[in-house]
Design a protein around this motif. Structure first.
Motif, PDB file in Angstrom:
ATOM      1  N   UNK A  65      -4.122  15.299  14.578  1.00  0.00           N
ATOM      2  CA  UNK A  65      -4.410  16.002  15.837  1.00  0.00           C
ATOM      3  C   UNK A  65      -3.674  15.365  17.006  1.00  0.00           C
ATOM      4  N   UNK A  66      -3.605  14.040  17.024  1.00  0.00           N
ATOM      5  CA  UNK A  66      -2.899  13.355  18.105  1.00  0.00           C
ATOM      6  C   UNK A  66      -1.405  13.671  18.074  1.00  0.00           C
ATOM      7  N   UNK A  67      -0.834  13.772  16.889  1.00  0.00           N
ATOM      8  CA  UNK A  67       0.588  14.096  16.781  1.00  0.00           C
ATOM      9  C   UNK A  67       0.866  15.523  17.223  1.00  0.00           C
ATOM     10  N   UNK A  68      -0.027  16.448  16.877  1.00  0.00           N
ATOM     11  CA  UNK A  68       0.172  17.830  17.284  1.00  0.00           C
ATOM     12  C   UNK A  68       0.052  17.979  18.799  1.00  0.00           C
ATOM     13  N   UNK A  69      -0.908  17.282  19.409  1.00  0.00           N
ATOM     14  CA  UNK A  69      -1.044  17.340  20.872  1.00  0.00           C
ATOM     15  C   UNK A  69       0.215  16.793  21.532  1.00  0.00           C
ATOM     16  N   UNK A  70       0.730  15.701  21.010  1.00  0.00           N
ATOM     17  CA  UNK A  70       1.944  15.119  21.573  1.00  0.00           C
ATOM     18  C   UNK A  70       3.124  16.084  21.428  1.00  0.00           C
ATOM     19  N   UNK A  71       3.299  16.649  20.255  1.00  0.00           N
ATOM     20  CA  UNK A  71       4.438  17.528  20.002  1.00  0.00           C
ATOM     21  C   UNK A  71       4.394  18.775  20.878  1.00  0.00           C
ATOM     22  N   UNK A 102       0.592  14.494  28.166  1.00  0.00           N
ATOM     23  CA  UNK A 102       0.465  14.673  26.718  1.00  0.00           C
ATOM     24  C   UNK A 102       0.684  13.355  25.975  1.00  0.00           C
ATOM     25  N   UNK A 103       1.573  12.507  26.460  1.00  0.00           N
ATOM     26  CA  UNK A 103       1.760  11.196  25.836  1.00  0.00           C
ATOM     27  C   UNK A 103       0.501  10.350  25.989  1.00  0.00           C
ATOM     28  N   UNK A 104      -0.056  10.322  27.183  1.00  0.00           N
ATOM     29  CA  UNK A 104      -1.278   9.545  27.420  1.00  0.00           C
ATOM     30  C   UNK A 104      -2.431  10.098  26.589  1.00  0.00           C
ATOM     31  N   UNK A 105      -2.578  11.415  26.542  1.00  0.00           N
ATOM     32  CA  UNK A 105      -3.650  12.034  25.766  1.00  0.00           C
ATOM     33  C   UNK A 105      -3.501  11.726  24.276  1.00  0.00           C
ATOM     34  N   UNK A 106      -2.285  11.730  23.782  1.00  0.00           N
ATOM     35  CA  UNK A 106      -2.058  11.420  22.375  1.00  0.00           C
ATOM     36  C   UNK A 106      -2.414   9.972  22.051  1.00  0.00           C
ATOM     37  N   UNK A 107      -2.084   9.048  22.950  1.00  0.00           N
ATOM     38  CA  UNK A 107      -2.436   7.642  22.734  1.00  0.00           C
ATOM     39  C   UNK A 107      -3.949   7.464  22.747  1.00  0.00           C
ATOM     40  N   UNK A 108      -4.626   8.153  23.657  1.00  0.00           N
ATOM     41  CA  UNK A 108      -6.083   8.070  23.715  1.00  0.00           C
ATOM     42  C   UNK A 108      -6.701   8.659  22.446  1.00  0.00           C
ATOM     43  N   UNK A 109      -6.159   9.779  21.965  1.00  0.00           N
ATOM     44  CA  UNK A 109      -6.682  10.390  20.743  1.00  0.00           C
ATOM     45  C   UNK A 109      -6.471   9.481  19.539  1.00  0.00           C
ATOM     46  N   UNK A 119      -8.170   9.824  15.871  1.00  0.00           N
ATOM     47  CA  UNK A 119      -7.661  11.138  15.506  1.00  0.00           C
ATOM     48  C   UNK A 119      -6.168  11.119  15.173  1.00  0.00           C
ATOM     49  N   UNK A 120      -5.601   9.932  15.070  1.00  0.00           N
ATOM     50  CA  UNK A 120      -4.181   9.811  14.766  1.00  0.00           C
ATOM     51  C   UNK A 120      -3.955   9.085  13.457  1.00  0.00           C
ATOM     52  N   UNK A 121      -2.707   8.713  13.231  1.00  0.00           N
ATOM     53  CA  UNK A 121      -2.339   7.987  12.020  1.00  0.00           C
ATOM     54  C   UNK A 121      -2.946   6.579  12.098  1.00  0.00           C
ATOM     55  N   UNK A 122      -3.737   6.190  11.104  1.00  0.00           N
ATOM     56  CA  UNK A 122      -4.299   4.845  11.147  1.00  0.00           C
ATOM     57  C   UNK A 122      -3.217   3.799  10.898  1.00  0.00           C
ATOM     58  N   UNK A 123      -3.430   2.632  11.431  1.00  0.00           N
ATOM     59  CA  UNK A 123      -2.494   1.534  11.203  1.00  0.00           C
ATOM     60  C   UNK A 123      -2.635   1.063   9.759  1.00  0.00           C
ATOM     61  N   UNK A 165       0.844  -1.195   0.000  1.00  0.00           N
ATOM     62  CA  UNK A 165       0.000   0.000   0.000  1.00  0.00           C
ATOM     63  C   UNK A 165       0.879   1.244   0.000  1.00  0.00           C
ATOM     64  N   UNK A 166       0.320   2.335  -0.487  1.00  0.00           N
ATOM     65  CA  UNK A 166       1.026   3.608  -0.484  1.00  0.00           C
ATOM     66  C   UNK A 166       0.968   4.214   0.918  1.00  0.00           C
ATOM     67  N   UNK A 167       1.967   5.020   1.280  1.00  0.00           N
ATOM     68  CA  UNK A 167       1.904   5.658   2.598  1.00  0.00           C
ATOM     69  C   UNK A 167       0.766   6.671   2.663  1.00  0.00           C
ATOM     70  N   UNK A 168       0.374   7.012   3.871  1.00  0.00           N
ATOM     71  CA  UNK A 168      -0.714   7.956   4.065  1.00  0.00           C
ATOM     72  C   UNK A 168      -0.304   9.338   3.595  1.00  0.00           C
ATOM     73  N   UNK A 169      -1.260  10.116   3.130  1.00  0.00           N
ATOM     74  CA  UNK A 169      -0.950  11.431   2.566  1.00  0.00           C
ATOM     75  C   UNK A 169      -0.863  12.524   3.627  1.00  0.00           C
ATOM     76  N   UNK A 170      -1.148  12.226   4.883  1.00  0.00           N
ATOM     77  CA  UNK A 170      -1.098  13.277   5.902  1.00  0.00           C
ATOM     78  C   UNK A 170       0.295  13.456   6.492  1.00  0.00           C
ATOM     79  N   UNK A 171       1.238  12.606   6.164  1.00  0.00           N
ATOM     80  CA  UNK A 171       2.631  12.701   6.610  1.00  0.00           C
ATOM     81  C   UNK A 171       2.746  12.775   8.131  1.00  0.00           C
ATOM     82  N   UNK A 172       1.812  12.184   8.837  1.00  0.00           N
ATOM     83  CA  UNK A 172       1.860  12.188  10.294  1.00  0.00           C
ATOM     84  C   UNK A 172       1.337  13.446  10.939  1.00  0.00           C
ATOM     85  N   UNK A 173       0.792  14.366  10.161  1.00  0.00           N
ATOM     86  CA  UNK A 173       0.259  15.615  10.716  1.00  0.00           C
ATOM     87  C   UNK A 173      -1.188  15.394  11.147  1.00  0.00           C
TER      88      UNK A 173
END
Length: 94
Positions: A25-31, A63-70, A75-79, A15-23
């Motif tokens: 909501x969960x990644x932004x909260x973590x960062x 923030x790590x816990x909140x990002x995992x929950x998100x 709201x994060x990168x799908x598997x 499969x092709x990689x996702x087009x959001x490049x990891x951007x």
């Protein structure tokens, strides 16, 4: 002189990689949470104030816990979904 191409000894990924490049909501909260937490902890270490340093570390943990929950909420990168026949196959080998 015409060169004949060699046969491919590899296969492309399933499969092709996702087009959001990891951007996400969960990644932004973590960062932002980790950046803010390290900033607060650093100020606490500079001021020699243990409570401020611990509060900064707590912001990082929250923030790590909140990002995992998100991510669990979708709201994060799908598997990546890998077909069953290629799940255990190494696509680098021929």
């Amino acid at each position: 002189m015409v060169q004949t191409p060699e046969p491919h000894t590899y296969e492309l990924p399933p499969a092709a990689p996702f087009s959001n490049h990891g951007r996400t909501k969960a990644a932004w909260v973590l960062m932002w949470g980790v950046c803010l937490g390290f900033l607060v902890a650093g100020v606490g270490l500079i001021l020699a104030n243990d409570m401020v340093a611990i509060a900064g570390a707590a912001v990082v943990v929250v923030s790590v816990i909140l990002s995992v929950v998100m991510r669990g909420m979708g709201l994060g990168q799908p598997a990546p979904r890998v077909p069953e026949e290629t799940a255990n196959k190494d696509w680098y080998s021929a």
